[in-house]
Design a protein around this motif. Structure first.
Motif, PDB file in Angstrom:
ATOM      1  N   SER A 188     -74.549  -4.097 -51.170  1.00 51.20           N
ATOM      2  CA  SER A 188     -74.272  -5.528 -51.378  1.00 51.20           C
ATOM      3  C   SER A 188     -75.420  -6.390 -50.873  1.00 51.20           C
ATOM      4  O   SER A 188     -75.216  -7.379 -50.157  1.00 51.20           O
ATOM      5  N   LEU A 189     -76.617  -6.028 -51.265  1.00 49.82           N
ATOM      6  CA  LEU A 189     -77.801  -6.721 -50.768  1.00 49.82           C
ATOM      7  C   LEU A 189     -77.829  -8.170 -51.246  1.00 49.82           C
ATOM      8  O   LEU A 189     -77.388  -8.503 -52.360  1.00 49.82           O
ATOM      9  N   LYS A 190     -78.373  -9.007 -50.370  1.00 50.40           N
ATOM     10  CA  LYS A 190     -78.485 -10.446 -50.640  1.00 50.40           C
ATOM     11  C   LYS A 190     -79.957 -10.852 -50.573  1.00 50.40           C
ATOM     12  O   LYS A 190     -80.753 -10.195 -49.890  1.00 50.40           O
ATOM     13  N   PRO A 191     -80.323 -11.933 -51.222  1.00 54.76           N
ATOM     14  CA  PRO A 191     -81.725 -12.386 -51.139  1.00 54.76           C
ATOM     15  C   PRO A 191     -82.192 -12.590 -49.699  1.00 54.76           C
ATOM     16  O   PRO A 191     -83.362 -12.343 -49.389  1.00 54.76           O
ATOM     17  N   GLU A 192     -81.293 -12.988 -48.833  1.00 49.47           N
ATOM     18  CA  GLU A 192     -81.679 -13.210 -47.431  1.00 49.47           C
ATOM     19  C   GLU A 192     -81.934 -11.919 -46.662  1.00 49.47           C
ATOM     20  O   GLU A 192     -82.367 -11.944 -45.516  1.00 49.47           O
TER      21      GLU A 192
END
Length: 115
Positions: free
Chosen positions: A84-88
């Protein structure tokens, strides 16, 4: 001292997954604590996750429930499974080993998460 080599970074879309690996130059059985840290552009390095020789783990609040740290003593490797990777989450991720009070670092691997 321990030499550490990270791998597994790359470019992934938001919501995707990556698994980082940290290969150590010696047996990690006796290494008290190993961990992953990250540094984003313009920011200070921050702890992501740590694991002790007794498999006790600790995570930054920002990655709890999404990242999992594990160690494979037979292959002298520590992993960081990132879901669930996020840009942050975009940063250079570095591996750390605390062996007899001496901290060793790998060269880092870039993780870039796009929208």
């Amino acid at each position: 001292q321990v030499q550490l080599v990270e791998s597994g970074g790359g470019l992934v879309q938001a919501g995707g997954s990556l698994r980082l690996s940290c290969a150590a130059s010696r047996s990690i059985i006796s290494i008290r604590q190993m961990g992953w840290y990250r540094q984003a552009p313009g920011k200070q390095r921050e702890l992501v996750a740590t694991i002790t020789s007794s498999d006790s783990t600790n995570y930054a609040d920002s990655v709890k429930g999404r990242f999992t740290i594990s160690r494979d003593n037979a292959n002298n490797t520590v992993y960081l499974q990132m879901n669930s990777l996020k840009p942050e989450d975009t940063a250079v991720y570095s591996c750390n080993a605390n062996f007899l009070g001496v901290h060793s670092w790998g060269q880092g691997t870039q993780v870039t998460v796009s929208l």
